[in-house]
Design an enzyme around this catalytic site. Structure first.
Site, mmCIF file in Angstrom:
data_model
loop_
_atom_site.group_PDB
_atom_site.id
_atom_site.type_symbol
_atom_site.label_atom_id
_atom_site.label_comp_id
_atom_site.label_asym_id
_atom_site.label_seq_id
_atom_site.Cartn_x
_atom_site.Cartn_y
_atom_site.Cartn_z
ATOM 1 N N GLU A 218 -4.457 7.789 -3.128
ATOM 2 C CA GLU A 218 -5.035 6.553 -2.614
ATOM 3 C C GLU A 218 -5.402 5.584 -3.739
ATOM 4 O O GLU A 218 -5.371 4.365 -3.560
ATOM 5 C CB GLU A 218 -6.262 6.849 -1.760
ATOM 6 C CG GLU A 218 -5.946 7.474 -0.416
ATOM 7 C CD GLU A 218 -5.055 6.608 0.461
ATOM 8 O OE1 GLU A 218 -5.157 5.369 0.384
ATOM 9 O OE2 GLU A 218 -4.238 7.171 1.209
ATOM 10 N N HIS B 11 1.868 4.701 -2.774
ATOM 11 C CA HIS B 11 2.070 6.138 -2.541
ATOM 12 C C HIS B 11 3.481 6.565 -2.961
ATOM 13 O O HIS B 11 3.670 7.587 -3.636
ATOM 14 C CB HIS B 11 1.902 6.455 -1.052
ATOM 15 C CG HIS B 11 0.496 6.435 -0.567
ATOM 16 N ND1 HIS B 11 -0.494 7.240 -1.089
ATOM 17 C CD2 HIS B 11 -0.102 5.732 0.444
ATOM 18 C CE1 HIS B 11 -1.630 7.021 -0.442
ATOM 19 N NE2 HIS B 11 -1.424 6.112 0.486
ATOM 20 N N HIS C 161 0.832 -1.203 0.000
ATOM 21 C CA HIS C 161 0.000 0.000 0.000
ATOM 22 C C HIS C 161 0.871 1.259 0.000
ATOM 23 O O HIS C 161 0.677 2.170 -0.822
ATOM 24 C CB HIS C 161 -0.907 -0.011 1.240
ATOM 25 C CG HIS C 161 -1.793 1.177 1.380
ATOM 26 N ND1 HIS C 161 -3.123 1.169 1.006
ATOM 27 C CD2 HIS C 161 -1.559 2.437 1.843
ATOM 28 C CE1 HIS C 161 -3.659 2.355 1.233
ATOM 29 N NE2 HIS C 161 -2.724 3.140 1.749
ATOM 30 N N GLU C 162 1.833 1.314 0.920
ATOM 31 C CA GLU C 162 2.678 2.511 1.010
ATOM 32 C C GLU C 162 3.596 2.640 -0.207
ATOM 33 O O GLU C 162 3.939 3.755 -0.607
ATOM 34 C CB GLU C 162 3.495 2.494 2.302
ATOM 35 C CG GLU C 162 2.655 2.468 3.584
ATOM 36 C CD GLU C 162 1.604 3.562 3.664
ATOM 37 O OE1 GLU C 162 1.784 4.624 3.027
ATOM 38 O OE2 GLU C 162 0.586 3.364 4.361
#
Length: 492
Positions: A286, A260, A256-257
């Protein structure tokens, strides 16, 4: 063009100082001794004071007034769009208030960590009251006669309106609830009981980060209480966390990170240290983290590869085959924590926070009543009671950081990711074959060119509509979720 060149030179230094401030925040969450909180708060306030002075410097207004927009390229016009917006907002907020917000939220981070560890909302409530008062004051300064919440939301999703988001979320809720209820009537796979060594989890997390295109020569991966990403360009930092009995917490937080972080790493280098040198909005941000984590990382194809790598790393951990592993990764289950929620229920967590924080900012809900309101809403939405504050009102870092208006961008990002995933599948026909080999190169290259490379060049919704070739709609996300989970649980 002299005024434009002077403005951009000035802006470059402002952007660089902003990066320094962000790195101080990263250090606070990963390396800083806990006893340094008060001093760090003063340091952050001092940096914010300098940044606010630059953002409101009268010369910025003079330069903006001297520039003839008709002479500008598309890129330069976009730079000015961002600078004008930033200047207009910054000049409405007193320097005293900007510094006090930085000081208080820095101090609150440590208070929140301790309160969360001790399951003691009462210990956190006093500083949260201070933050809410400061954010309301800021919202009032920005909003004029408009909505305080919309003014704060605009920091994270330019042009976003709570009413528009509420309409989108209202369309999502019934089908998500119906899907959740249908799936929960089935028997989910048992939770894993194996213990996974933290050091090996971190080693495999670094491999996953690299597999999804994270450039470690310009980035770090560390551990923190709450996973996050910070920085841009050539200095990006991400964090994850480890739980001995739940390696997916570590692995999917990392992926997930990385979504980003690679967004920031892949912005056109020509935009570095300019207003265009970062993601278009938190909703678009996101969309990247969620499509990396879910549509790619939790796909049947990719989990087949991950299963083999986990067997190589940890040995036999009690799951018989790739299909059983795919079910485990996508296990729809009861739980309290948003970041650990399955794809179906995740947005219901976000909607809870969206509604509560709007009431907090409007004054309809007092901070002293927040824990009770959270628990009541959670039980109404999920059907069971919160057992302790760290699983409820204290679980997220956002309010201690003063980030009111951030939460709805998570679900907006899921909607954007649904649109992008539909287009990605259309354009990369052998996507599953590649993912089954642990190869994300085609998918991440598509996202890099369609979304990430542009940075802040286009407004948020335009970024998604250009990439997907269709208007933003919640329908692709809902179709993806219904197809995936009805198939996974054998529902008609």
């Amino acid at each position: 063009m002299q005024a434009f060149e002077q403005l951009m030179s000035f802006q470059r230094d402002t952007e660089a100082l902003g990066q320094v401030a962000g790195r101080q925040g990263w250090d606070q969450e990963t390396m800083m001794p806990r006893g340094s909180a008060e001093q760090r708060g003063e340091e952050m306030a001092a940096l914010e004071h300098v940044l606010h002075e630059r953002r409101t410097d009268a010369r910025v207004g003079d330069w903006l007034g001297q520039i003839d927009d008709a002479t500008l390229s598309e890129t330069d016009a976009a730079q000015l769009r961002h600078i004008r917006r930033s200047f207009g907002r910054a000049t409405k907020v007193p320097a005293r208030l900007a510094a006090e917000i930085a000081r208080t939220t820095s101090r609150a981070q440590v208070t929140w960590i301790e309160a969360r560890a001790n399951d003691d909302f009462a210990a956190f409530a006093p500083v949260l009251k201070e933050i809410v008062a400061l954010r309301r004051e800021e919202g009032a300064a920005l909003a004029g006669n408009g909505s305080l919440y919309d003014a704060l939301l605009d920091d994270y999703e330019t042009g976003g309106k709570a009413a528009d988001l509420e309409a989108m979320f209202t369309a999502l809720r019934p089908r998500l609830v119906a899907l959740r209820e249908a799936v929960l009537e089935q028997s989910p796979p048992d939770r894993m009981t194996h213990s996974f060594e933290p050091e090996l989890q971190m080693a495999l997390s670094r491999e996953l980060a690299a597999a999804f295109g994270y450039d470690f020569s310009r980035g770090r991966l560390d551990k923190a209480v709450h996973p996050f990403s910070s920085g841009s360009g050539d200095d990006v930092r991400i964090t994850t966390r480890t739980v001995d009995t739940d390696p997916f917490n570590c692995f999917y937080s990392t992926i997930h990170e990385v979504g980003h972080a690679t967004y920031e790493q892949n912005v056109d280098p020509a935009f570095r240290l300019t207003p265009l040198g970062r993601g278009a909005s938190m909703g678009v941000h996101e969309s990247q983290s969620r499509i990396y984590e879910n549509q790619l990382g939790r796909s049947r194809a990719f989990t087949g590869w991950l299963y083999k790598r986990m067997r190589d790393t940890f040995g036999d951990f009690g799951i018989a085959d790739e299909e059983a592993f795919y079910r485990q990764v996508n296990r729809l289950h009861k739980g309290y924590i948003r970041t650990e929620a399955d794809e179906v229920q995740y947005n219901l967590h976000v909607l809870l926070r969206f509604d509560l924080e709007r009431k907090i900012i409007s004054g309809e809900l007092a901070v002293d009543d927040l824990e009770e309101a959270w628990n009541a809403r959670f039980e109404a939405d999920f059907g069971y009671a919160v057992d302790r504050p760290s699983n409820g009102v204290l679980q997220d870092v956002h309010w201690s950081a003063g980030m009111f208006g951030y939460f709805p961008t998570y679900t907006l990002g899921n909607v954007y990711a649904g649109c992008l995933h539909e287009a990605l599948r259309r354009d990369v026909s052998d996507l599953d074959t590649q993912l089954s080999r642990g190869n994300t190169a085609a998918a991440t290259a598509w996202l890099r060119e369609a979304v990430q490379h542009h940075g802040g060049l286009y407004p948020p919704r335009e970024v998604i509509e250009r990439a997907s070739g269709q208007p933003v709609s919640e329908e692709p996300l809902l179709t993806y979720l219904e197809d995936k989970f009805r198939g996974l649980y054998g529902l008609s």
